[in-house]
Design an enzyme around this catalytic site. Structure first.
Site, PDB file in Angstrom:
ATOM      1  N   ASP A 329       0.765  -1.155   0.159  1.00 55.65           N
ATOM      2  CA  ASP A 329      -0.037  -0.107  -0.080  1.00 55.65           C
ATOM      3  C   ASP A 329       0.908   1.191  -0.018  1.00 55.65           C
ATOM      4  OD1 ASP A 329       1.300   0.167   2.469  1.00 55.65           O
ATOM      5  OD2 ASP A 329      -0.898   0.471   3.755  1.00 55.65           O
ATOM      6  N   ASP A 331       1.495   4.579   2.285  1.00 58.02           N
ATOM      7  CA  ASP A 331       1.301   5.182   3.867  1.00 58.02           C
ATOM      8  C   ASP A 331       1.730   6.711   3.719  1.00 58.02           C
ATOM      9  OD1 ASP A 331       0.563   2.574   5.270  1.00 58.02           O
ATOM     10  OD2 ASP A 331       2.698   2.173   4.163  1.00 58.02           O
ATOM     11  N   ASP A 447      -3.067   4.639   2.713  1.00 57.02           N
ATOM     12  CA  ASP A 447      -3.476   5.014   4.375  1.00 57.02           C
ATOM     13  C   ASP A 447      -3.384   6.309   4.243  1.00 57.02           C
ATOM     14  OD1 ASP A 447      -4.275   2.452   4.843  1.00 57.02           O
ATOM     15  OD2 ASP A 447      -2.391   1.731   5.775  1.00 57.02           O
TER      16      ASP A 447
END
Ligand code: CTP
Ligand code: MN
Ligand code: MN
Length: 523
Positions: A329, A331, A447
């Site tokens: 992902d 961040d 995120d």
């Protein structure tokens, strides 16, 4: 032999109950005591347990992760280690608790608070004579430098499979033991070729040593090989790789007879919104995110953030900040030098990104720092944040991505992140179906975290990882410094005050640790 507590000792003012906390109230939760019964006897142990608890200490009946002080009386360090190993079945190099003499306990009871450890309190543990060419390796990941240049990948890959299996089986102790073993091998500046190379290496339990030995002898680890082949491991691994699915849910579905994503998709299982999105974009989300994609997403977020706060700082954290070329992902941490300006920002940013057709899924969690009561037990932070899925236009990536030569990193581009599952007919079919659609965008997990400026250094440290590095930083703070560290702050329990920090370097200095840059936190 005395069956009751030693009467004389009871008169010792240190062991008196004056001014005690109400029973059951833990005043010093950062300290966990385990009393060794051997030579102490069970009645004296019960007495001391009760005494300590009355004084607000946390005393554990069993040896566990949360124990920080193993207290014994008239035992050598070696005897205590041997005993713990027998009792728990886990090699004691896995425990990082201090082995202390009863004097620390009685003095702490006398002082009415846990005393700082001094050398005279510590039991000596004889180690094999150090060889001149071997530097002792520190037991906490935050005391070591771990780059991405892993010299022992064959060993760490196998240990990580065992760790992952333990995690999927909700066995925290084993997960940690294998993860610590793998992590310490990653920090070694040399390639391990024989067991003797590991003489001074901490954090290697019997089981991990057995695995290493087998690989050094046969080139492969049968236990890891069997796991990779096993239907249960493959299925749990795949289910848990769906965004929003934890190990408990994965296990439940497995027990209900589900085996493939197709079966899950066509089943009547009730999915959360997060899981629905996770399944819908599954084929994209298991593809590793490249550094170029991460950089692009950071730029997109920054441009949007600047519409509302032109001086806000938008930083890539997580694995990419540690220098990784691929991640699962992206961040991103956002802050603004004027504290308070960042309030409500996450809502503005997400609605703007949504209007730009960039958001496929979002779950905004507002800041809850002020409602937060118990500092100790919380696992997660209380920042305003958004767990999201971005719709990233492939064309934009191609425009900025130079053809990169593949660096030595965990996984190759376009290879599913959690590999070893390609043989599932269902999976292959779906990937093909998705590929056939030829869409011009890729779903990417992002995120976004917003931190007030005063907490920014702590947030940056907390969100840079790795997971084990963070875990060990917190344990180190608790155990050696009587401090509580989280992604918001560092609290000094002895001085009863928060220690402010403007930079990560200051946090390491507060902890008395050498500064470890992000590229060396790949524990
Ligand atoms: N983290 C956190 N709170 C969460 C999730 C993550 O504090 N709810 C922290 C973790 O401690 C970790 C960092 O954020 O250190 C990044 O987490 P994650 O994205 O899961 O891992 P990465 O190290 O970035 O690895 P990957 O490349 O797989 O994303
Ligand atoms: Mn990440
Ligand atoms: Mn993350």
């Amino acid at each position: 032999m005395a069956l009751v507590p030693r009467k004389k000792k009871r008169k010792d003012p240190a062991l008196s109950l004056d001014g005690d906390a109400p029973v059951g109230v833990v005043k010093f939760s950062e300290v966990g005591i385990f009393l060794v019964e051997r030579k102490m006897g069970s009645s004296r142990r019960s007495f001391l347990t009760e005494l300590a608890r009355k004084k607000g200490f946390r005393v554990e009946e069993q040896m566990s992760e949360s124990v920080t002080h193993v207290v014994s009386e008239n035992n050598t360090g070696h005897e205590v280690l041997e005993l713990l190993e027998k009792q728990t079945g886990i090699c004691t190099t896995e425990f990082t608790a201090a082995l202390v003499d009863i004097t620390w306990f009685t003095e702490s009871m006398g002082a009415g608070k846990p005393l700082e450890l001094e050398n005279r309190h510590l039991l000596q543990v004889k180690r094999a004579a150090a060889r001149t060419n071997v530097v002792p390796i520190a037991p906490y990941a935050c005391q070591r430098r771990t780059t991405l240049d892993n010299k022992n990948r064959l060993l760490t890959d196998a240990l990580e499979i065992l760790a992952e299996n333990a995690e999927l089986s909700a066995n925290e102790g084993r997960y940690l033991a294998f993860t610590r073993a793998s992590s310490v091998l990653k920090s070694l500046p040399y390639n391990v070729t024989k067991m003797d190379d590991l003489r001074e290496v901490p954090n290697l339990g019997d089981h991990s040593r057995k695995v290493i030995k087998e690989i050094l002898e046969d080139g492969t680890c049968s236990e890891a090989q069997n796991l990779i082949q096993s239907e249960r491991f493959q299925t749990l691994k795949q289910f848990a790789s769906i965004f929003g699915v934890g190990v408990k849910t994965a296990d439940k579905w497995f027990r209900e007879g589900l085996r493939t994503l197709d079966e899950l998709r066509s089943s009547k299982v009730k999915l959360t919104k997060e899981q629905e999105a996770g399944l819908l974009y599954y084929e994209d989300l298991i593809k590793p995110v490249t550094k170029a994609e991460a950089d692009l997403i950071r730029q997109i977020v920054e441009a949007t953030v600047h519409r509302f706060l032109s001086a806000a700082v938008v930083t890539l954290t997580g694995g990419f900040r540690r220098g990784k070329e691929y991640g699962h992902d992206v961040d991103i941490l956002i802050t603004h030098q004027e504290e308070g300006k960042e309030e409500g920002l996450i809502f503005q940013v997400i609605s703007s990104l949504t209007a730009q057709d960039i958001i496929l899924y979002d779950d905004i969690i507002d800041n809850s720092y002020h409602e937060w009561k118990s500092k100790e037990t919380e696992k997660f932070d209380h920042f305003a944040k958004c767990l999201s899925i971005f719709k990233l236009q492939k064309e934009m990536v191609n425009n900025i991505e130079p053809s990169r030569s593949c660096r030595k990193d965990s996984s190759a581009e376009n290879e599913p992140r959690r590999s070893g599952l390609g043989s599932h007919a269902g999976t292959i079919q779906l990937i093909t179906a998705a590929a056939a659609k030829e869409k011009n965008w890729k779903a990417v997990r992002v995120d976004l975290v917003v931190a007030p400026y005063g907490q920014y250094a702590y947030a940056l440290l907390g969100w840079t990882g790795s997971r084990l590095f963070e875990r060990d930083l917190r344990r180190y703070a608790k155990h050696f410094k009587h401090m509580s560290l989280n992604s918001h702050s560092l609290f000094d329990n002895k001085q009863s005050k928060f220690l402010p920090a403007a930079t990560e370097e200051e946090i390491f200095a507060h902890l008395g640790l050498d500064y470890i840059p992000p590229q060396e936190r790949n524990a």
